[in-house]
Structure formats: structure tokens, C-alpha cells
Write a protein that holds these residues in place. Structure first.
Motif, PDB file in Angstrom:
ATOM      1  N   GLU A 214       0.886  -1.054  -0.074  1.00  0.00           N
ATOM      2  CA  GLU A 214      -0.085   0.010  -0.058  1.00  0.00           C
ATOM      3  C   GLU A 214       0.924   1.209  -0.111  1.00  0.00           C
ATOM      4  OE1 GLU A 214      -2.908   0.695  -0.469  1.00  0.00           O
ATOM      5  OE2 GLU A 214      -3.346   2.433   0.392  1.00  0.00           O
ATOM      6  N   GLN A 215       1.860   1.377   0.909  1.00  0.00           N
ATOM      7  CA  GLN A 215       2.731   2.478   0.911  1.00  0.00           C
ATOM      8  C   GLN A 215       3.560   2.641  -0.251  1.00  0.00           C
ATOM      9  OE1 GLN A 215       0.981   3.570   3.391  1.00  0.00           O
ATOM     10  NE2 GLN A 215       2.561   4.629   4.008  1.00  0.00           N
ATOM     11  N   ALA A 216       3.757   1.591  -0.989  1.00  0.00           N
ATOM     12  CA  ALA A 216       4.542   1.773  -2.178  1.00  0.00           C
ATOM     13  C   ALA A 216       3.977   2.244  -3.308  1.00  0.00           C
ATOM     14  CB  ALA A 216       5.190   0.350  -2.662  1.00  0.00           C
ATOM     15  N   ARG A 217       2.641   2.605  -3.135  1.00  0.00           N
ATOM     16  CA  ARG A 217       1.888   3.216  -4.222  1.00  0.00           C
ATOM     17  C   ARG A 217       1.916   4.804  -4.062  1.00  0.00           C
ATOM     18  NH1 ARG A 217      -3.695   1.989  -5.163  1.00  0.00           N
ATOM     19  NH2 ARG A 217      -4.097   2.741  -3.083  1.00  0.00           N
ATOM     20  N   HIS A 218       2.567   5.273  -2.898  1.00  0.00           N
ATOM     21  CA  HIS A 218       2.699   6.689  -2.889  1.00  0.00           C
ATOM     22  C   HIS A 218       3.654   7.305  -4.003  1.00  0.00           C
ATOM     23  CE1 HIS A 218       0.280   7.015   0.607  1.00  0.00           C
ATOM     24  NE2 HIS A 218       1.038   6.416   1.465  1.00  0.00           N
TER      25      HIS A 218
ATOM     26  N   GLY B  42       1.744  11.525   3.405  1.00  0.00           N
ATOM     27  CA  GLY B  42       2.206  10.602   2.799  1.00  0.00           C
ATOM     28  C   GLY B  42       3.828  10.319   2.996  1.00  0.00           C
ATOM     29  N   THR B  43       4.032   9.384   3.402  1.00  0.00           N
ATOM     30  CA  THR B  43       5.316   8.686   3.947  1.00  0.00           C
ATOM     31  C   THR B  43       5.863   7.649   3.103  1.00  0.00           C
ATOM     32  OG1 THR B  43       4.979   9.342   6.048  1.00  0.00           O
ATOM     33  CG2 THR B  43       6.782   8.313   5.864  1.00  0.00           C
ATOM     34  N   SER B  44       7.161   7.736   2.332  1.00  0.00           N
ATOM     35  CA  SER B  44       7.773   6.443   2.054  1.00  0.00           C
ATOM     36  C   SER B  44       8.878   6.181   2.337  1.00  0.00           C
ATOM     37  CB  SER B  44       7.689   6.757   0.452  1.00  0.00           C
ATOM     38  OG  SER B  44       7.550   5.647  -0.478  1.00  0.00           O
TER      39      SER B  44
END
Ligand code: ZN
Length: 325
Positions: free
Chosen positions: A133-137, A191-193
């Protein structure tokens, strides 16, 4: 000053008593409604997308009338090989989202009453969902402000008992090589990556991949970030002078690292190098949704598990280890 979100009633829209009171049927229906939201919870064949089924209600399974495939609500998802009842699964997800600094597998196994191995694998599967999910940012772009920084985690070395035998772990030759570098980019509006990289020098490549041009990037005085000046408007802060100066500040990136640090030291005690990126992703997800109520967080994680296919790393993990031994 406004009350902390976690102290306000807005954050607690679901209680452990409410979850525990749910019957197996209710928990199962909750998963069905989330997986098949478009049809109001009516099953759709994962193979042919057909909607006409024979039911095997006693086993909570269906047989597709079009293609003959027999499936359950978790078929083809990361929870396909679930060992828990739906009630326990929902409870485990609820406990996971409530634990703002992370949840140890041992604690989950005691709270839900399941084997440690089952809790361990389930938690890693949840992290795998959060990582995807986070990789989509995609961050950055016109008018945005992002902060980036790096920090090292993992690779604990127990100091020798006698002073004479102790090694100076600051020296490169005495390091185990297990300490790994995490890079983070946080957009100030959300938004954090994160990623695990070989060292600080690899941070700019990650930033370029994740952050669109047009905004400002805040970074510390580390020489590795110098090359980003060619692509972005940069705001640099020298931490030997101040934490915030002339509008430059990386405090949000730093606070994210303190969140991982507390999870490493206080919750997990040891984070295996291989999975550090998943823990980092888990903490970034928690950071991004820290002002979301716990009922919605539970639904969000349930939805992520229903969208995620079989786990590459964790499907049959203990069985494989047994065979390898
Ligand atoms: Zn079918």
C-alpha cells in the motif's frame, strides 16, 4: 492546544468488547462485505468473476456455477491459508491497528489464544499488505514540501563481559554489517515513503524515484543529498547549528525515525535485516493514518488483506522451514 487525537473520543469508534462479542458469522460477513463491496457482500468467483453459485453454507464456501471453482471469502488472498477463525482474525487485525507502536507476535498469540507461529506469520502478512500500500505513494510536485533523511537500524551486537574484550562498534572493521540504512521521504501534507538502502549514498536515487519535481525538499547537511540540488529546490539544515532555521527543517523525518526506533527497542527488541523494510513500511503506514479512528483502520487493513494475493514470503513459511531442517 488541541487535545492529542489518541486522547479524543474520535479515535475510538470500536472497542475490544464489541469485537469480542461478534459471532463467527458476523465476522465472516464483515470480511465478505469488504471483499465484495461492489455487490454488497455477495460472492463473486475469483476465477471467472461469475456471480451464480451453489452454496456450501456449513463450510462457508461456494461453488461457482459457471466454472466449478470452489472458493471461500479468503480464496486467492494473502489470508487464503488462514489458521484462525474469522472472529480471531478480525480481533487480531483490530489489536494490530490499535498498537500504535507495533504489536509483538508473542503478545498477539496470548491475546488471541493462538500459536506463536500463527501470530508471527499473520503479522508479517499484514506488514506485507501495508508495504504494498505504501509503495503506491508518489510524493512531491508543484507547491509541496517534503523532508528526507536516513538512519541505521538493526544489527545489535552484545558487548563482551570484560572491558578488555569489548570492541569499538563505531569503527567500520568492528561492525557486523547487519546494521542497515533506512531512507524516508515525508510530505508535510501527508504521505510517507521508506526503503532500505545499502548506505546514505543511495538515498538520492530513492528520492528521485519517489518525489516529483516542482516542490521543495528539506534535508540535513549530509553530503549525500548534495546531488539533489540539480533536480529540486532544496532547503538544507545543519543540525550542528539548529534543528530548524531559515525555513529548513527535517523534524518530521526525524520523528518518523524515532517511531521506528521505539518499535525496535521497546516492542520487537530485534528486527531481522531481511524484514526491516516491512517494519519501516508498517511504521510509515501508522504515521500516515495516525489521525484515523480505529474502526476505519480495522476496515482498511481488512480491505488490504482482501486485495492482496498469496504471500510469496509467508505462504507455508513454517512448513518450508521444517522441511529445510
Ligand atoms: Zn467461476
Amino acid at each position: 492546544m488541541a487535545a492529542h487525537f489518541l486522547l479524543s473520543p474520535l479515535c475510538r469508534t470500536l472497542s475490544i468488547a464489541e469485537v469480542a462479542r461478534m459471532s463467527e458469522e458476523e465476522a465472516w460477513r464483515a470480511f465478505c462485505r469488504i471483499r465484495w463491496a461492489a455487490t454488497g457482500g455477495d460472492p463473486v468467483c475469483p476465477r471467472c468473476q461469475g456471480m451464480v453459485h451453489y452454496t456450501r453454507s456449513a463450510r462457508r464456501r461456494w461453488i461457482c456455477k459457471s466454472c466449478g471453482y470452489e472458493f471461500s471469502v479468503t480464496a486467492g488472498t494473502i489470508l487464503a491459508d488462514r489458521k484462525m477463525s474469522f472472529g480471531d482474525l478480525l480481533l487480531a487485525i483490530f489489536l494490530f491497528v490499535n498498537a500504535v507502536k507495533g504489536l509483538p507476535a508473542l503478545q498477539l498469540s496470548r491475546e488471541v489464544g493462538c500459536d506463536y507461529k500463527v501470530a508471527f506469520v499473520l503479522l508479517h502478512k499484514l506488514r506485507e499488505c501495508l508495504e504494498a500500500e505504501q509503495a503506491r505513494h508518489l510524493l512531491g510536485g508543484e507547491g509541496t514540501e517534503c523532508e528526507t533523511d536516513t538512519a541505521y537500524f538493526g544489527g545489535y551486537s552484545k558487548p563482551a563481559n570484560h572491558q578488555d574484550n569489548r570492541r569499538d562498534l563505531r569503527l567500520a572493521e568492528n561492525r557486523t554489517g547487519k546494521r542497515q540504512c533506512v531512507v524516508v521521504v515525508r510530505q508535510r501534507t501527508g504521505g510517507t515513503s521508506t526503503a532500505v538502502i545499502p548506505g546514505e549514498s543511495a538515498a538520492p536515487a530513492f528520492v528521485r524515484r519517489k518525489v516529483e519535481r516542482g516542490g521543495v525538499i528539506h534535508a540535513d547537511e549530509g553530503a549525500a543529498f548534495d546531488e539533489l540540488h540539480a533536480r529540486y529546490v532544496m532547503a538544507r539544515i545543519n543540525h550542528e547549528e539548529a534543528y530548524s532555521k531559515d525555513g529548513a527543517c527535517t523534524n518530521q523525518a526525524e520523528s518518523f525515525f524515532s517511531r521506528i526506533r521505539r518499535a525496535e527497542v521497546g516492542i520487537h527488541h530485534h528486527i531481522a535485516g531481511l524484514y526491516l523494510r516491512r517494519y519501516a513500511a508498517e511504521m510509515s503506514w501508522r504515521e500516515d493514518l495516525r489521525a484515523t479512528d480505529n474502526s476505519r483502520l480495522t476496515s482498511e487493513v481488512m480491505a488490504l488483506t482482501m486485495r492482496r494475493g498469496h504471500s510469496v514470503d509467508w505462504r507455508g513459511y513454517w512448513r518450508r522451514r521444517q522441511h529445510a531442517a
